[in-house]
Design an enzyme around this catalytic site. Structure first.
Site, PDB file in Angstrom:
ATOM      1  N   ASN A   9       5.813  -5.031  -3.608  1.00 41.90           N
ATOM      2  CA  ASN A   9       5.807  -4.625  -2.171  1.00 41.90           C
ATOM      3  C   ASN A   9       6.158  -5.744  -1.312  1.00 41.90           C
ATOM      4  OD1 ASN A   9       5.609  -3.583   0.301  1.00 41.90           O
ATOM      5  ND2 ASN A   9       3.539  -2.756  -0.171  1.00 41.90           N
ATOM      6  N   LYS A  11       6.382  -6.041   1.791  1.00 39.44           N
ATOM      7  CA  LYS A  11       5.912  -5.945   3.003  1.00 39.44           C
ATOM      8  C   LYS A  11       6.730  -6.344   4.151  1.00 39.44           C
ATOM      9  CE  LYS A  11       1.357  -5.499   0.978  1.00 39.44           C
ATOM     10  NZ  LYS A  11      -0.008  -5.742   1.044  1.00 39.44           N
ATOM     11  N   HIS A  95       1.312   3.890   2.134  1.00 42.33           N
ATOM     12  CA  HIS A  95       0.533   2.704   1.983  1.00 42.33           C
ATOM     13  C   HIS A  95      -0.512   2.680   2.993  1.00 42.33           C
ATOM     14  CE1 HIS A  95      -0.319  -1.587   1.620  1.00 42.33           C
ATOM     15  NE2 HIS A  95       0.174  -1.630   0.459  1.00 42.33           N
ATOM     16  N   GLU A  97      -1.642   0.231   4.515  1.00 42.38           N
ATOM     17  CA  GLU A  97      -1.477  -0.543   5.812  1.00 42.38           C
ATOM     18  C   GLU A  97      -0.669   0.464   6.790  1.00 42.38           C
ATOM     19  OE1 GLU A  97       0.628  -3.696   4.256  1.00 42.38           O
ATOM     20  OE2 GLU A  97      -1.244  -4.413   3.354  1.00 42.38           O
ATOM     21  N   GLU A 167      -4.689   1.792  -4.971  1.00 39.94           N
ATOM     22  CA  GLU A 167      -5.011   0.736  -4.188  1.00 39.94           C
ATOM     23  C   GLU A 167      -6.192   0.718  -3.308  1.00 39.94           C
ATOM     24  OE1 GLU A 167      -0.990  -1.382  -3.754  1.00 39.94           O
ATOM     25  OE2 GLU A 167      -1.333  -0.269  -2.023  1.00 39.94           O
ATOM     26  N   GLY A 173      -4.716  -7.829  -0.734  1.00 44.01           N
ATOM     27  CA  GLY A 173      -4.459  -9.134   0.143  1.00 44.01           C
ATOM     28  C   GLY A 173      -5.728 -10.097   0.208  1.00 44.01           C
ATOM     29  N   SER A 213      -4.351  -7.334  -5.012  1.00 45.33           N
ATOM     30  CA  SER A 213      -4.402  -8.691  -5.499  1.00 45.33           C
ATOM     31  C   SER A 213      -4.218  -8.681  -7.114  1.00 45.33           C
ATOM     32  CB  SER A 213      -5.807  -9.153  -5.211  1.00 45.33           C
ATOM     33  OG  SER A 213      -6.137  -9.253  -3.908  1.00 45.33           O
TER      34      SER A 213
HETATM   35  P1  PGA Z   1      -1.603  -7.496  -2.679  1.00 46.87           P
HETATM   36  O1  PGA Z   1      -0.982  -6.409  -1.947  1.00 46.87           O
HETATM   37  O2  PGA Z   1      -1.040  -7.460  -3.991  1.00 46.87           O
HETATM   38  O3  PGA Z   1      -1.177  -8.514  -1.575  1.00 46.87           O
HETATM   39  O4  PGA Z   1      -3.050  -7.546  -2.381  1.00 46.87           O
HETATM   40  C1  PGA Z   1      -0.700  -4.943  -2.762  1.00 46.87           C
HETATM   41  C2  PGA Z   1      -0.257  -3.992  -1.939  1.00 46.87           C
HETATM   42  O5  PGA Z   1      -0.667  -3.772  -0.874  1.00 46.87           O
HETATM   43  O6  PGA Z   1       0.541  -3.207  -2.555  1.00 46.87           O
END
Ligand code: PGA
Length: 256
Positions: A9, A11, A95, A97, A167, A173, A213
């Site tokens: 992803n 983003k 997601h 976010e 998630e 992140g 992460s």
């Molecule tokens: P990250 O993001 O691996 O940077 O923690 C994962 C995601 O949001 O899909």
């Protein structure tokens, strides 16, 4: 045996030119990989160039969102037919976010999910609790709410086409990964929910990715868990060596 699926992803990262560069590197690193579904999800603006760069490769293309109407007066939105026409095969839906910053709800996730299925795109539907919810022992309630709401009204047949991603928001992140045991506990819970909402054969076949992460260092322990079938990777998907190392760890497990 469920085939592992590793999706990147990206983003809000990578211009079209940068996307082509990353994809060319990934193609070199991953050319021999078999037995793992690999997906990259660039931003909308890079999808067309990414599709060209991925021609005849073993890596599939995904988008990060989809609107539920096919066309019309919906400024700023992108629809299923538009994605399909570009060669997009997957789409991330719901997601955290999007839920957090763009007012995504279970209801809008459900509409997007139906649109993706209608157009033959494989949805990657995200569920997950935030830190406050975990600390208040609400994790299972939130997962149940996200799963029941997002997947509402789907037939068992359609559900088999869906990929789920667990998630935990507190792990995204932050460098703070759920332990394999913490993740497995929730994945097993999701599979039980799938039995209740659909049936045992759906629960057995649906792939559930872990996200938050994920790195080349922690992927093996996560994907070694019985109910973890892959990863949705953010930060570590932006560089070819780390994404490739994650894919190869998943492949090793598949072969062993
Ligand atoms: P990250 O993001 O691996 O940077 O923690 C994962 C995601 O949001 O899909």
């Amino acid at each position: 045996m469920r085939k592992p699926i590793i999706a990147g992803n990206w983003k809000l990262n990578k211009t079209p030119h940068e996307a082509i560069g990353l994809i060319n590197e990934l193609k070199r690193e991953l050319v021999d990989v078999e037995g793992v579904d690999m997906v990259v999800c660039p931003p909308f603006t890079a999808l067309a160039d990414a599709a060209d760069a991925l021609t005849e490769s073993n890596i599939a293309l995904g988008a990060q969102n989809i609107f539920w109407e096919d066309a019309g007066a919906f400024t700023g939105e992108v629809s299923g037919p538009m994605l399909k026409d570009l060669g997009v095969a997957y789409v991330i839906i719901g997601h955290s976010e999007r839920r957090q910053f763009f007012h995504e709800t279970n209801e809008t996730v459900n509409k997007r999910l139906r649109a993706a299925l209608k157009h033959g795109l494989t949805p990657i539907v995200c569920v997950g609790e935030n830190l406050a919810q975990r600390e208040a022992n609400k994790t299972f309630d939130i997962i149940k709410d996200h799963a029941e709401g997002s997947l509402s009204g789907l037939s068992a047949e359609d559900m088999k086409k869906v990929v789920l991603a667990y998630e935990p928001v507190w792990a995204i992140g932050t460098g703070k990964t759920a332990t394999p045991a913490q993740a497995q506990e929730v994945h097993a819970f999701i599979r039980q929910l799938l039995i209740k909402i659909f049936n045992a054969s759906v629960a057995e076949s649906v792939r559930i990715q872990y996200g938050g992460s994920v790195t080349p260092e922690n992927i093996a322990a996560l994907i070694g868990q019985p109910d973890i079938d892959g990863a949705l990777v953010g930060g570590a998907s932006l560089k070819a060596p780390s994404f490739a190392a994650i894919v190869k760890a998943a492949q090793k497990l598949e072969i062993s």
